[in-house]
Write a protein that holds these residues in place. Structure first.
Motif, PDB file in Angstrom:
ATOM      1  N   ALA A 167       0.823  -1.136  -0.095  1.00  0.00           N
ATOM      2  CA  ALA A 167       0.075  -0.022  -0.140  1.00  0.00           C
ATOM      3  C   ALA A 167       0.725   1.102   0.156  1.00  0.00           C
ATOM      4  CB  ALA A 167      -0.913   0.039   1.088  1.00  0.00           C
ATOM      5  N   PHE A 168       2.016   1.139   0.630  1.00  0.00           N
ATOM      6  CA  PHE A 168       2.794   2.167   0.791  1.00  0.00           C
ATOM      7  C   PHE A 168       3.436   2.662  -0.492  1.00  0.00           C
ATOM      8  CE2 PHE A 168       7.159   3.959   1.182  1.00  0.00           C
ATOM      9  CZ  PHE A 168       7.144   5.151   1.811  1.00  0.00           C
ATOM     10  N   ILE A 169       4.008   1.510  -1.535  1.00  0.00           N
ATOM     11  CA  ILE A 169       4.395   1.778  -2.691  1.00  0.00           C
ATOM     12  C   ILE A 169       3.454   2.227  -3.765  1.00  0.00           C
ATOM     13  CG2 ILE A 169       5.493   0.285  -4.462  1.00  0.00           C
ATOM     14  CD1 ILE A 169       6.818  -1.574  -2.482  1.00  0.00           C
ATOM     15  N   ARG A 170       2.088   1.723  -3.612  1.00  0.00           N
ATOM     16  CA  ARG A 170       1.172   2.312  -4.480  1.00  0.00           C
ATOM     17  C   ARG A 170       1.067   3.759  -4.192  1.00  0.00           C
ATOM     18  NH1 ARG A 170      -1.495  -2.604  -3.215  1.00  0.00           N
ATOM     19  NH2 ARG A 170      -2.741  -1.595  -1.640  1.00  0.00           N
ATOM     20  N   ARG A 171       0.920   4.020  -3.150  1.00  0.00           N
ATOM     21  CA  ARG A 171       0.665   5.530  -2.620  1.00  0.00           C
ATOM     22  C   ARG A 171       1.899   6.370  -3.089  1.00  0.00           C
ATOM     23  NH1 ARG A 171      -0.530   5.804   3.416  1.00  0.00           N
ATOM     24  NH2 ARG A 171       0.274   3.553   3.381  1.00  0.00           N
ATOM     25  N   ALA A 172       3.148   5.858  -3.080  1.00  0.00           N
ATOM     26  CA  ALA A 172       4.335   6.489  -3.269  1.00  0.00           C
ATOM     27  C   ALA A 172       4.505   6.665  -4.947  1.00  0.00           C
ATOM     28  CB  ALA A 172       5.760   5.909  -2.772  1.00  0.00           C
ATOM     29  N   GLY A 178       2.352  11.989  -9.976  1.00  0.00           N
ATOM     30  CA  GLY A 178       1.631  13.499 -10.038  1.00  0.00           C
ATOM     31  C   GLY A 178       2.886  14.643  -9.910  1.00  0.00           C
ATOM     32  N   VAL A 179       4.019  14.421  -9.282  1.00  0.00           N
ATOM     33  CA  VAL A 179       4.884  15.376  -9.104  1.00  0.00           C
ATOM     34  C   VAL A 179       5.739  15.397 -10.599  1.00  0.00           C
ATOM     35  CG1 VAL A 179       7.188  15.772  -8.242  1.00  0.00           C
ATOM     36  CG2 VAL A 179       5.353  15.295  -6.713  1.00  0.00           C
ATOM     37  N   PHE A 180       5.821  14.342 -11.115  1.00  0.00           N
ATOM     38  CA  PHE A 180       6.449  14.411 -12.365  1.00  0.00           C
ATOM     39  C   PHE A 180       5.601  14.874 -13.584  1.00  0.00           C
ATOM     40  CE2 PHE A 180       6.860  12.049 -16.583  1.00  0.00           C
ATOM     41  CZ  PHE A 180       8.235  12.142 -16.812  1.00  0.00           C
ATOM     42  N   CYS A 181       4.478  14.642 -13.373  1.00  0.00           N
ATOM     43  CA  CYS A 181       3.519  15.426 -14.432  1.00  0.00           C
ATOM     44  C   CYS A 181       3.356  16.878 -13.939  1.00  0.00           C
ATOM     45  CB  CYS A 181       2.068  14.794 -14.292  1.00  0.00           C
ATOM     46  SG  CYS A 181       1.772  13.060 -14.880  1.00  0.00           S
ATOM     47  N   THR A 182       3.490  17.387 -12.943  1.00  0.00           N
ATOM     48  CA  THR A 182       3.065  18.662 -12.743  1.00  0.00           C
ATOM     49  C   THR A 182       4.536  19.522 -12.986  1.00  0.00           C
ATOM     50  OG1 THR A 182       1.994  18.064 -10.650  1.00  0.00           O
ATOM     51  CG2 THR A 182       2.952  20.336 -10.823  1.00  0.00           C
ATOM     52  N   LEU A 183       5.579  18.787 -12.769  1.00  0.00           N
ATOM     53  CA  LEU A 183       6.992  19.599 -13.165  1.00  0.00           C
ATOM     54  C   LEU A 183       7.211  19.471 -14.633  1.00  0.00           C
ATOM     55  CD1 LEU A 183       9.315  18.161 -10.464  1.00  0.00           C
ATOM     56  CD2 LEU A 183       8.395  20.455 -10.321  1.00  0.00           C
TER      57      LEU A 183
END
Length: 194
Positions: A167-172, A178-183
Motif C-alpha cells: 500500500a505504501f508503494i502504491r501511494r508513493a 503526480g509530481v512528475f506530471c506537474t513538473l
C-alpha cells in the motif's frame, strides 16, 4: 444548651455564634505513597551499596558504592558520590560520579561535579568548572536506557523495512507520478512562453 450557641461567661464580652471550621483528620493530611513512584533519598551521612530501582527520583547527598541504579531522575548533590552504573531518564550532577551512566534525556553537570568513567546521553549540559574524565557519547536520538553500549540495538534499516508495504508503494508511485506530471507541465509551459 444547643451546640451552636456559645455560652457567655461573667467578665467576658458577649460573642456571636462562630462558624465551625471543619478539621482535617490526621489521615487526610498524611502523604500517600504509591508503589513504584517513590523517591529515594540518600542522606549526607549515609553510605550504601547495592541495586536501587524506582520510577520516581533519586537524590544522593551521601555515598553509594557498587551501585546499580535505575530511576527516572538522578540528582547527586555537592556532597554526594556514586560509584557504579546508572540507567536514568535525566541526571543532574553536582557531586562525583564514577562508572557507567546511561541517560535517555539530558545530563546537567554543575560546576562542582567530577565525572569519571563513561557517559552515554541524548544531551549534555556542562557548567564551567565541571571536571570530566570520561568517555562521552552524545547521540542524536534519545538513548533507550534498556540498551547498554555493549548490546546490539535494532538498526533503523530494519524499522524502515517494516514500514514499506504494498500500500505504501502504491501511494508513493501515485505521488511521484503526480509530481512528475506537474513538473513536466511547468517545463513545457515555460518553453512555450519564450
Amino acid at each position: 444548651m444547643k451546640s451552636d450557641q456559645i455560652e457567655n461567661f461573667p467578665g467576658m464580652p458577649a460573642s456571636s455564634p462562630a462558624k465551625e471550621t471543619p478539621r482535617k483528620s490526621p489521615a487526610s493530611t498524611m502523604r500517600m505513597m504509591r508503589a513504584g513512584s517513590e523517591d529515594i533519598v540518600v542522606g549526607e551521612n549515609s553510605s550504601l551499596e547495592g541495586s536501587f530501582e524506582t520510577q520516581g527520583s533519586m537524590f544522593v547527598d551521601g555515598h553509594l558504592t557498587r551501585a546499580d541504579l535505575k530511576t527516572s531522575l538522578l540528582s547527586i548533590g555537592t556532597s554526594g558520590s556514586v560509584e557504579g552504573s546508572a540507567s536514568v531518564s535525566r541526571a543532574e550532577i553536582a557531586g562525583s560520579f564514577d562508572g557507567k551512566l546511561i541517560v535517555s534525556g539530558e545530563v546537567i553537570l554543575r560546576s562542582s561535579s567530577h565525572i569519571t568513567g563513561e557517559i552515554q546521553c541524548g544531551k549534555l549540559i556542562s557548567h564551567r568548572g565541571a571536571t570530566v574524565k570520561a568517555h562521552v557519547a552524545v547521540v542524536d536520538d534519545e538513548v533507550d536506557p534498556t540498551y547498554t553500549t555493549d548490546e546490539a540495538r535494532p538498526s533503523r534499516a530494519i524499522a524502515l523495512q517494516r514500514k514499506i508495504t504494498p500500500a505504501f508503494i502504491r501511494r508513493a508511485t501515485t505521488f511521484c507520478y503526480g509530481v512528475f506530471c506537474t513538473l513536466g507541465t511547468i517545463g513545457i509551459v515555460s518553453l512555450l512562453s519564450r
